[in-house]
Design an enzyme around this catalytic site. Structure first.
Site, PDB file in Angstrom:
ATOM      1  N   ASP A  17       0.863  -1.172   0.000  1.00 44.48           N
ATOM      2  CA  ASP A  17       0.000   0.000   0.000  1.00 44.48           C
ATOM      3  C   ASP A  17       0.901   1.224   0.000  1.00 44.48           C
ATOM      4  O   ASP A  17       1.544   1.523   1.013  1.00 44.48           O
ATOM      5  CB  ASP A  17      -0.918   0.018   1.222  1.00 44.48           C
ATOM      6  CG  ASP A  17      -1.981   1.101   1.124  1.00 44.48           C
ATOM      7  OD1 ASP A  17      -1.666   2.200   0.624  1.00 44.48           O
ATOM      8  OD2 ASP A  17      -3.126   0.873   1.563  1.00 44.48           O
ATOM      9  N   THR A  57     -12.190  -9.574  -3.198  1.00 48.92           N
ATOM     10  CA  THR A  57     -13.501  -9.130  -2.728  1.00 48.92           C
ATOM     11  C   THR A  57     -13.610  -7.615  -2.832  1.00 48.92           C
ATOM     12  O   THR A  57     -14.501  -7.011  -2.226  1.00 48.92           O
ATOM     13  CB  THR A  57     -13.732  -9.556  -1.264  1.00 48.92           C
ATOM     14  OG1 THR A  57     -12.652  -9.062  -0.456  1.00 48.92           O
ATOM     15  CG2 THR A  57     -13.826 -11.059  -1.129  1.00 48.92           C
ATOM     16  N   ALA A  58     -12.709  -6.985  -3.597  1.00 53.73           N
ATOM     17  CA  ALA A  58     -12.665  -5.526  -3.707  1.00 53.73           C
ATOM     18  C   ALA A  58     -13.404  -5.080  -4.971  1.00 53.73           C
ATOM     19  O   ALA A  58     -14.620  -4.936  -4.963  1.00 53.73           O
ATOM     20  CB  ALA A  58     -11.229  -5.042  -3.693  1.00 53.73           C
ATOM     21  N   ARG A  59     -12.668  -4.874  -6.062  1.00 58.46           N
ATOM     22  CA  ARG A  59     -13.259  -4.492  -7.341  1.00 58.46           C
ATOM     23  C   ARG A  59     -12.490  -5.174  -8.463  1.00 58.46           C
ATOM     24  O   ARG A  59     -11.270  -5.316  -8.398  1.00 58.46           O
ATOM     25  CB  ARG A  59     -13.216  -2.965  -7.541  1.00 58.46           C
ATOM     26  CG  ARG A  59     -14.191  -2.193  -6.666  1.00 58.46           C
ATOM     27  CD  ARG A  59     -15.631  -2.439  -7.072  1.00 58.46           C
ATOM     28  NE  ARG A  59     -16.564  -1.594  -6.343  1.00 58.46           N
ATOM     29  CZ  ARG A  59     -17.140  -1.910  -5.201  1.00 58.46           C
ATOM     30  NH1 ARG A  59     -16.837  -3.072  -4.634  1.00 58.46           N
ATOM     31  NH2 ARG A  59     -18.004  -1.083  -4.616  1.00 58.46           N
ATOM     32  N   ASP A  87     -15.491 -12.354  -5.723  1.00 57.67           N
ATOM     33  CA  ASP A  87     -16.822 -11.836  -5.410  1.00 57.67           C
ATOM     34  C   ASP A  87     -17.210 -10.722  -6.371  1.00 57.67           C
ATOM     35  O   ASP A  87     -18.343 -10.252  -6.339  1.00 57.67           O
ATOM     36  CB  ASP A  87     -16.853 -11.321  -3.968  1.00 57.67           C
ATOM     37  CG  ASP A  87     -18.235 -10.877  -3.520  1.00 57.67           C
ATOM     38  OD1 ASP A  87     -19.184 -11.703  -3.617  1.00 57.67           O
ATOM     39  OD2 ASP A  87     -18.387  -9.722  -3.090  1.00 57.67           O
ATOM     40  N   GLU A 132     -21.485  -7.494 -14.284  1.00 56.94           N
ATOM     41  CA  GLU A 132     -22.404  -7.950 -13.242  1.00 56.94           C
ATOM     42  C   GLU A 132     -23.816  -7.488 -13.574  1.00 56.94           C
ATOM     43  O   GLU A 132     -24.001  -6.341 -13.988  1.00 56.94           O
ATOM     44  CB  GLU A 132     -21.978  -7.395 -11.875  1.00 56.94           C
ATOM     45  CG  GLU A 132     -20.625  -7.899 -11.410  1.00 56.94           C
ATOM     46  CD  GLU A 132     -20.210  -7.363 -10.042  1.00 56.94           C
ATOM     47  OE1 GLU A 132     -21.035  -6.671  -9.395  1.00 56.94           O
ATOM     48  OE2 GLU A 132     -19.076  -7.629  -9.614  1.00 56.94           O
ATOM     49  N   HIS A 143     -21.027 -10.881  -5.794  1.00 61.13           N
ATOM     50  CA  HIS A 143     -20.804  -9.537  -5.252  1.00 61.13           C
ATOM     51  C   HIS A 143     -21.677  -9.303  -4.015  1.00 61.13           C
ATOM     52  O   HIS A 143     -22.495  -8.376  -3.971  1.00 61.13           O
ATOM     53  CB  HIS A 143     -21.095  -8.462  -6.306  1.00 61.13           C
ATOM     54  CG  HIS A 143     -20.429  -7.161  -5.992  1.00 61.13           C
ATOM     55  ND1 HIS A 143     -20.155  -6.206  -6.940  1.00 61.13           N
ATOM     56  CD2 HIS A 143     -19.972  -6.635  -4.812  1.00 61.13           C
ATOM     57  CE1 HIS A 143     -19.570  -5.160  -6.386  1.00 61.13           C
ATOM     58  NE2 HIS A 143     -19.452  -5.396  -5.086  1.00 61.13           N
ATOM     59  N   ILE A 144     -21.429 -10.114  -3.018  1.00 63.46           N
ATOM     60  CA  ILE A 144     -22.290 -10.107  -1.833  1.00 63.46           C
ATOM     61  C   ILE A 144     -21.484 -10.103  -0.541  1.00 63.46           C
ATOM     62  O   ILE A 144     -22.031 -10.299   0.549  1.00 63.46           O
ATOM     63  CB  ILE A 144     -23.229 -11.331  -1.904  1.00 63.46           C
ATOM     64  CG1 ILE A 144     -24.503 -11.119  -1.109  1.00 63.46           C
ATOM     65  CG2 ILE A 144     -22.494 -12.604  -1.516  1.00 63.46           C
ATOM     66  CD1 ILE A 144     -25.585 -12.132  -1.401  1.00 63.46           C
TER      67      ILE A 144
END
Length: 342
Positions: free
Chosen positions: A194, A251-253, A276, A281, A300-301
């Site tokens: 990061d 699980t981000a984008r 996810d 979508e 995406h949940i």
């Protein structure tokens, strides 16, 4: 809440509560709604009923507090002019990119969001994915369901335990930090990429380059926000650095990853993935990802749990109390903040 214009009677402050009708009771169960009603006169109108300027104007003329979620009209000059008394916006979901405009920032209206409510849920699914891929659950399950013999199913690559595994985390976001805490508690060795980590951040000692993280990790988990800077952050070159058998969790984008390059690596069988989020979508029935035996997929949940929805509604109530008391909003978003947020 089934009425498009349900009204909860209470004091004079005019509050517009506008979340999708299908999610209303999840965010605002009776106890949370009652707490909100103690603070003002609450008018409930789902965002789908506010899409025309006429409908918005009829509701927004006297509104002082807007509680929003997905689908609420963008607060541009036109909509702001129709809500001349608006003093504060409390977003019950996470991203406010779609909601705010330059005109909104120029108006100086404070805004807060409830993304913190979803962080534990998203981190938990990411951990679930991590454990499942390390134990090859997706491969074993697919083998047994697709008619392969017991013996063939047991020929999947040998499982790993999380204790002692090297977990590479891309993005020290709220969810990333919760995920790191969980992995560390289970004995994993964590490394973080990061570029915004400061020298005095507790995670600074775990910091590494993206290339080193990809090359050394048994699991790579994406927790970065979707911003222009992170678009395509993990591409073909980074994915090529992954060791054979690496687990890739997102699980981000999807925009953070070159999904074509990822598909090539996963479909070859060289790495496994749990996703996810997807470029398209809802994911089409015949989408290429659906047939891969070494891909674990959810629609995406990640952030949508009973608990996270209730937390989000409670954050809204707590933020409104702070605003009315003249205290700083705990989850305020500024124009500068938004540049680094998803």
């Amino acid at each position: 809440m089934n009425s498009n214009n349900a009204v909860v009677q209470s004091p004079a402050l005019k509050i517009l509560l506008s979340v999708p009708e299908a999610e209303f009771d999840s965010f605002f169960p009776p106890s949370t709604l009652a707490a909100l009603a103690e603070l003002g006169h609450v008018t409930v109108v789902p965002p789908e009923a506010l899409q025309s300027s006429k409908a918005f104007a009829e509701v927004a003329e006297d509104v002082e507090i807007a509680i929003t979620a997905w689908g609420f009209p963008r607060l541009d000059a036109t909509h702001l002019a129709l809500a001349p008394k608006l003093r504060c916006v409390l977003h019950a979901a996470s991203s406010v990119h779609f909601l705010v405009s330059e005109d909104f920032w120029e108006a100086g209206i404070p805004i807060s969001q409830s993304g913190a409510a979803m962080a534990p849920a998203v981190a938990e699914l990411s951990l679930t994915f991590t454990l499942a891929l390390l134990r090859r659950v997706e491969r074993l399950d697919h083998s047994l369901r697709s008619g392969r013999t017991w013996e063939d199913a047991r020929m999947a690559p040998r499982a790993r335990e999380i204790s002692g595994a090297c977990i590479g985390v891309v993005g020290a976001s709220r969810t990333g930090r919760r995920y790191i805490e969980a992995c560390t508690a289970l004995g994993a060795e964590v490394r973080v990429y990061d570029p915004y980590l400061s020298a005095d951040d507790p995670l600074a000692r775990l910091s590494t380059s993206l290339e080193k993280l990809c090359a050394a990790s048994d699991v790579v988990a994406v927790h970065a926000p979707q911003t222009p800077e992170t678009r395509g952050l993990i591409g073909r070159d980074q994915l090529a650095l992954l060791q054979d058998g690496t687990a890739f969790v997102n699980t981000a984008r999807s925009t953070i990853v070159d999904m074509d390059a990822l598909y090539a690596e996963v479909s070859s069988g060289r790495i496994d993935a749990a996703l996810d989020v997807f470029d398209l979508e809802p994911l089409p029935i015949d989408d290429r990802w659906r047939s891969l035996p070494n891909a674990l997929l959810t629609p995406h949940i990640a952030g949508a749990t009973v608990d996270s929805r209730r937390r989000a509604g409670q954050i809204v109530v707590d933020e409104l109390r702070r605003f009315l008391a003249g205290e700083p909003l705990e989850h305020a978003v500024t124009r500068t903040d938004l540049e680094k947020m998803g």
